[in-house]
Scaffold this active site. Structure first.
Site, PDB file in Angstrom:
ATOM      1  CG  HIS A 129      -2.089  -0.772   1.214  1.00  0.00           C
ATOM      2  ND1 HIS A 129      -3.337  -0.377   0.746  1.00  0.00           N
ATOM      3  CD2 HIS A 129      -2.098  -2.282   1.205  1.00  0.00           C
ATOM      4  CE1 HIS A 129      -4.187  -1.567   0.505  1.00  0.00           C
ATOM      5  NE2 HIS A 129      -3.175  -2.608   0.947  1.00  0.00           N
ATOM      6  CG  ASP A 155       0.049   9.740   0.463  1.00  0.00           C
ATOM      7  OD1 ASP A 155       0.136   8.553   1.004  1.00  0.00           O
ATOM      8  OD2 ASP A 155      -0.580  10.514   0.964  1.00  0.00           O
TER       9      ASP A 155
HETATM   10  O1  LIG Z   1      -2.045   1.382  10.596  1.00  0.00           O
HETATM   11  P1  LIG Z   1      -1.547   2.886  11.181  1.00  0.00           P
HETATM   12  O2  LIG Z   1      -0.018   2.665  11.509  1.00  0.00           O
HETATM   13  O3  LIG Z   1      -2.318   3.587  11.872  1.00  0.00           O
HETATM   14  O4  LIG Z   1      -1.443   3.518   9.851  1.00  0.00           O
HETATM   15  C1  LIG Z   1      -2.590   3.734   8.790  1.00  0.00           C
HETATM   16  C2  LIG Z   1      -2.226   3.169   7.578  1.00  0.00           C
HETATM   17  O5  LIG Z   1      -1.334   3.896   6.890  1.00  0.00           O
HETATM   18  C3  LIG Z   1      -0.984   3.534   5.784  1.00  0.00           C
HETATM   19  O6  LIG Z   1      -1.733   3.825   4.540  1.00  0.00           O
HETATM   20  C4  LIG Z   1      -1.511   3.497   3.221  1.00  0.00           C
HETATM   21  O7  LIG Z   1      -2.478   2.792   2.539  1.00  0.00           O
HETATM   22  C5  LIG Z   1      -3.395   3.783   1.790  1.00  0.00           C
HETATM   23  C6  LIG Z   1      -4.465   2.865   1.228  1.00  0.00           C
HETATM   24  O8  LIG Z   1      -3.632   1.970   0.384  1.00  0.00           O
HETATM   25  C7  LIG Z   1      -2.640   4.526   0.941  1.00  0.00           C
HETATM   26  O9  LIG Z   1      -3.680   5.645   0.243  1.00  0.00           O
HETATM   27  C8  LIG Z   1      -1.880   5.524   1.524  1.00  0.00           C
HETATM   28  O10 LIG Z   1      -0.935   6.318   0.781  1.00  0.00           O
HETATM   29  C9  LIG Z   1      -0.767   4.772   2.473  1.00  0.00           C
HETATM   30  O11 LIG Z   1       0.002   5.589   3.184  1.00  0.00           O
HETATM   31  C10 LIG Z   1      -0.502   2.308   5.655  1.00  0.00           C
HETATM   32  O12 LIG Z   1      -0.211   1.691   4.420  1.00  0.00           O
HETATM   33  C11 LIG Z   1      -1.475   1.175   6.307  1.00  0.00           C
HETATM   34  O13 LIG Z   1      -1.129  -0.102   6.444  1.00  0.00           O
HETATM   35  C12 LIG Z   1      -1.868   1.619   7.692  1.00  0.00           C
HETATM   36  O14 LIG Z   1      -2.896   0.908   8.406  1.00  0.00           O
HETATM   37  O1  LIG Z   2     -10.176  12.359  10.670  1.00  0.00           O
HETATM   38  C1  LIG Z   2      -9.978  11.762   9.811  1.00  0.00           C
HETATM   39  C2  LIG Z   2      -8.964  11.765   8.961  1.00  0.00           C
HETATM   40  C3  LIG Z   2      -8.923  11.038   7.980  1.00  0.00           C
HETATM   41  N1  LIG Z   2      -9.676   9.754   7.983  1.00  0.00           N
HETATM   42  C4  LIG Z   2      -9.412   8.581   6.582  1.00  0.00           C
HETATM   43  O2  LIG Z   2      -8.149   8.269   6.616  1.00  0.00           O
HETATM   44  C5  LIG Z   2      -7.847   7.728   5.393  1.00  0.00           C
HETATM   45  C6  LIG Z   2      -6.625   8.260   5.040  1.00  0.00           C
HETATM   46  O3  LIG Z   2      -6.090   7.544   3.750  1.00  0.00           O
HETATM   47  P1  LIG Z   2      -5.006   8.093   3.087  1.00  0.00           P
HETATM   48  O4  LIG Z   2      -4.761   7.209   1.967  1.00  0.00           O
HETATM   49  O5  LIG Z   2      -5.354   9.573   2.655  1.00  0.00           O
HETATM   50  O6  LIG Z   2      -3.595   8.152   3.907  1.00  0.00           O
HETATM   51  P2  LIG Z   2      -3.136   7.272   5.047  1.00  0.00           P
HETATM   52  O7  LIG Z   2      -3.461   7.693   6.302  1.00  0.00           O
HETATM   53  O8  LIG Z   2      -3.368   5.860   4.655  1.00  0.00           O
HETATM   54  O9  LIG Z   2      -1.564   7.498   4.711  1.00  0.00           O
HETATM   55  C7  LIG Z   2      -8.974   8.212   4.511  1.00  0.00           C
HETATM   56  O10 LIG Z   2      -9.997   7.171   4.195  1.00  0.00           O
HETATM   57  C8  LIG Z   2      -9.683   9.089   5.474  1.00  0.00           C
HETATM   58  O11 LIG Z   2     -11.302   9.471   5.108  1.00  0.00           O
HETATM   59  C9  LIG Z   2     -10.609   9.569   9.082  1.00  0.00           C
HETATM   60  O12 LIG Z   2     -11.568   8.506   8.770  1.00  0.00           O
HETATM   61  N2  LIG Z   2     -10.774  10.570   9.786  1.00  0.00           N
END
Ligand SMILES: O=P(O)(O)OC[C@H]1O[C@H](O[C@H]2O[C@H](CO)[C@@H](O)[C@H](O)[C@H]2O)[C@H](O)[C@@H](O)[C@@H]1O
Ligand SMILES: O=c1ccn([C@@H]2O[C@H](COP(=O)(O)OP(=O)(O)O)[C@@H](O)[C@H]2O)c(=O)[nH]1
Length: 723
Positions: A165, A372
């Protein structure tokens, strides 16, 4: 539909404990929403960490387990030390910054690898325990990169997909990691590896080439006797759900409130986890710069920045929070008034409904990560705009940029450029805003999360399951067979079989111990030994001429079956083609630093073992294409070898040696061939029935026996001399 076993670090649930008891609530995130249908319809399971449950009483734990089971979730509990070393440690202190090109943030000394490896193994064990034949397994993300290989070892026949991801960085970045090769091998346990963009696929392919010498042909890599596919599957969102929310009266009411409160103001919006990859400081500086250089915007802008607390136990995240706090304070101090401050900074999380109201109220959505994987927020903003208004300003370093060409693109490192883009977005004429938003919405709606899940799973289902593998038997079994034979005829390759592969061919000359071994072997009762090599006959003569061996040079073009006998060449082989081919090879050698041409009597070889592996492989491919075009139907063969492209007359191969040496063989003789590369497979294929083929190394082979490489070959041959 086969049962789907989903595997991710976090389960798509939140465990909430309060005075009324404990409840398990489904998460609303994109992944959870997209996978919920196939997960439930297929009667599948979702395996992962339910979060910290260490403070729950045993009764509360039991209640959590029952509720999880109802949701078809299987918990994998992490101890406090595993959370700190696997999740916060290796995953988020090493892999996360690495994949986002921030190698200076990685701890100088890697301490958490062992725990990362162990937890990955625990995941694989748990999945294997729940696996039933026919299931499809889909593993997610960088926290679990080793799981596919652990699973492959436990379930050779399983269909395994993996989705990465976050960005897969350039091989130049990835190869800085001490455990780089283990991680890549871990992923190769899967049948299909998906990424968000084609750029990440390219980076992964060149990493495979650089680290493991594996070539990707279109979208396939041959590895360990299987075929692994790679693909770009840009993740989408549940666009319909955001659109529906954006039309709900209660949400529209909230939009009105936001806008009324800023009736004279233009609303800019940022929504991110508070993560140092999200580019929040430079985004704030761009707002500051706009206010500084264009006084007319002062008092007319409100920038709402939502920052969701994230990974707070990791020191870099805490420092980043301080930095953002300070910048917000500075800008508000400089450009705020008694009635208004430019930056509204909200350090908390919002639900989808609240977010949708913000998305729909915004004039400009400001998404500027420095890297990202995808960025779903950018897509959610568009889905939440059925009014077809609002401008998306998007970083060119977000995976989403590949699909969202109608956004205003920015370089998130260029503060001045972002201030320009912000101004352009604020002043964009309505017609242009609508055209851009219409195009963005069409894409976000068509390629939504359901499309993403379908396209990945369809591709995974289409991958052939590996045929049941008959692993070649090892050295012990081979030795037992050799010992049983009355007479032995040994056909042994040289490079890679009796000596290790050397950076330059002339460095691989035989050592005294090897010469002694061959001498004693050839003197063994009822044993004849032949060396069957690709080397020129002059070299073989110089090295082995004094030993009682048969020698076969240039892949069987030249043979000297017994000491003292003359060298004879295969009949009908011409060499006049060399004058045409030589200049082509030389021109490729001239333009590829480190490459060189070797001339043998019956062939020409272009070597690239000292060339940058990715560049070398690309040039080798081009050379083969070029030669193939020019000499398509001629009397020549162009053979790709290990870091070499060899051109020779058609029909010359090591298999020819077999007919030559077995013609006067006494009855009861066992023919044994030992070799390590493609050219030896020709030898194995030509062996008479009842012979023994032994592959030296880890490549795919038709041989029934496998030993590890030159040291084990030598041990095997030495054992023949004992007893
Ligand atoms: O589980 P956390 O450590 O709290 O982090 C939240 C998630 O962040 C990352 O998100 C990524 O996946 C998104 C969907 O594919 C993508 O849009 C984004 O650019 C990525 O940063 C991480 O990959 C997840 O595993 C985490 O759960
Ligand atoms: O207050 C918030 C801010 C963000 N999001 C969700 O967090 C996800 C962020 O995903 P993104 O791919 O933009 O980045 P990541 O946090 O996974 O790196 C999106 O689905 C948002 O709708 C949420 O549920 N609450």
């Amino acid at each position: 539909m086969s049962r789907l076993l989903l595997v991710s670090n976090r389960l798509p649930v939140t465990v909430k404990a309060d005075k009324d008891g404990v409840s398990v609530v489904r998460s609303a995130g994109g992944l959870a929403t997209g996978l919920r249908g196939p997960h439930e319809r297929s009667g599948g399971l979702w395996i992962g960490w339910p979060g910290d449950v260490s403070r729950l009483t045993p009764q509360q734990r039991a209640s959590v387990e029952a509720q999880l089971a109802e949701l078809r979730c299987v918990p994998l509990y992490l101890s406090a030390s595993e959370v700190s070393r696997f999740y916060e440690g290796y995953s988020n202190r090493t892999l996360w910054p690495l994949c986002h090109y921030l190698i200076d943030r990685i701890p100088e000394q890697e301490r958490d690898w062992d725990v990362y490896r162990k937890v990955n193994e625990r995941f694989a064990d748990l999945v294997a325990r729940h696996y039933q034949p026919g299931d499809t397994i889909w593993v997610h993300d960088y926290q679990l990169m080793l799981v596919p290989a652990f699973l492959r070892a436990r379930l050779p026949q399983a269909r395994i997909g993996f989705f990465f991801h976050i960005p897969f960085p350039s091989s130049e970045i990835f190869r800085t990691l001490p455990h780089r090769a283990d991680l890549v091998r871990g992923l190769l346990g899967a049948d299909l590896i998906g990424f968000h963009t084609i750029t990440y696929v390219r980076h992964f392919s060149s990493t495979l080439m650089r680290l493991l010498g594996l070539e990707t042909v279109v979208d396939r890599v041959a590895y360990d006797g299987r075929e692994v596919r790679l693909g770009a599957f840009p993740m989408g969102i549940d666009a319909q759900a955001f659109e529906n929310l954006a039309k709900e009266p209660a949400v529209l009411e909230e939009v009105r409130t936001h806008r009324e409160k800023s009736s004279e103001l233009r609303l800019l919006l940022g929504v991110d986890r508070l993560d140092y990859t999200k580019g929040i400081p430079r985004r704030l500086l761009a707002v500051q710069r706009l206010l500084e250089r264009e006084p007319t915007w002062r008092g007319r802008l409100r920038f709402v920045q939502v920052a969701v607390p994230s990974r707070t136990a990791v020191a870099d995240y805490a420092a980043y929070r301080d930095k953002v706090d300070e910048l917000v304070g500075r800008i508000n101090g400089l450009y705020g008034s008694v009635h208004n401050v430019p930056v509204h900074y909200l350090y908390r999380s919002f639900n989808e409904r609240q977010l949708t109201a913000l998305y729909r109220a915004a004039d400009v959505m400001f998404v500027t990560p420095i890297r990202d994987g995808m960025n779903l927020v950018a897509k959610e903003f568009c889905a939440a705009r059925p009014d077809e208004d609002g401008v998306l300003v998007l970083s060119e370093f977000a995976g989403a940029a590949d699909e969202m060409g109608d956004a205003v693109m920015v370089n998130p490192y260029d503060v001045e450029g972002m201030a320009d883009a912000l101004e352009a977005a604020l002043e964009m004429p309505e017609e242009e805003r609508r055209t851009r938003m219409r195009n963005l919405r069409a894409r976000v709606k068509e390629y939504d999360v359901h499309w993403w899940v379908r396209s990945f799973l369809d591709e995974l289902q289409a991958t052939p399951t590996p045929p049941p593998r008959v692993e070649p038997a090892g050295a012990e079994e081979a030795l037992a067979q050799l010992r049983e034979a009355q007479c032995l005829l040994l056909l042994i390759d040289y490079d890679g079989t009796l000596v290790p592969f050397a950076p330059k061919p002339e460095l691989a000359s035989p050592d005294a111990e090897l010469l002694d071994l061959l001498q004693r072997l050839a003197s063994r009762r009822d044993t004849r030994v032949h060396i069957v090599s690709g080397r020129p006959r002059e070299t073989l003569e110089a090295w082995f001429g004094g030993l009682p061996l048969g020698l076969h040079a240039e892949h069987g073009l030249w043979s000297r079956p017994a000491p003292g006998a003359p060298w004879t060449s295969q009949e009908g082989v011409t060499t006049d083609w060399k004058n045409l081919v030589r200049p082509v090879l030389e021109s490729f050698a001239a333009r590829v630093p480190g490459a060189f041409v070797e001339e043998k009597s019956g062939s020409l070889a272009w070597h690239y073992r000292q060339v940058d592996p990715v560049f070398g492989a690309r040039q080798a491919r081009e050379l083969r294409l070029h030669l193939g075009e020019v000499f398509a139907h001629g009397p020549l063969e162009v053979l790709p070898g290990d870091k070499v492209v060899e051109v020779r007359a058609r029909g010359v191969n090591k298999g020819r040696v077999v007919a030559l040496v077995t013609q006067d063989m006494s009855p009861g003789t066992r023919v044994v061939a030992i070799g390590d590369d493609r050219t030896d497979e020709d030898l194995f294929a030509a062996l008479p029935e009842g012979s023994l083929a032994i592959h030296a190394g880890g490549k795919d082979t038709r041989a029934r026996y496998r030993v590890k490489g030159p040291p084990e070959v030598r041990r095997l041959l030495s054992s023949l001399l004992v007893g």
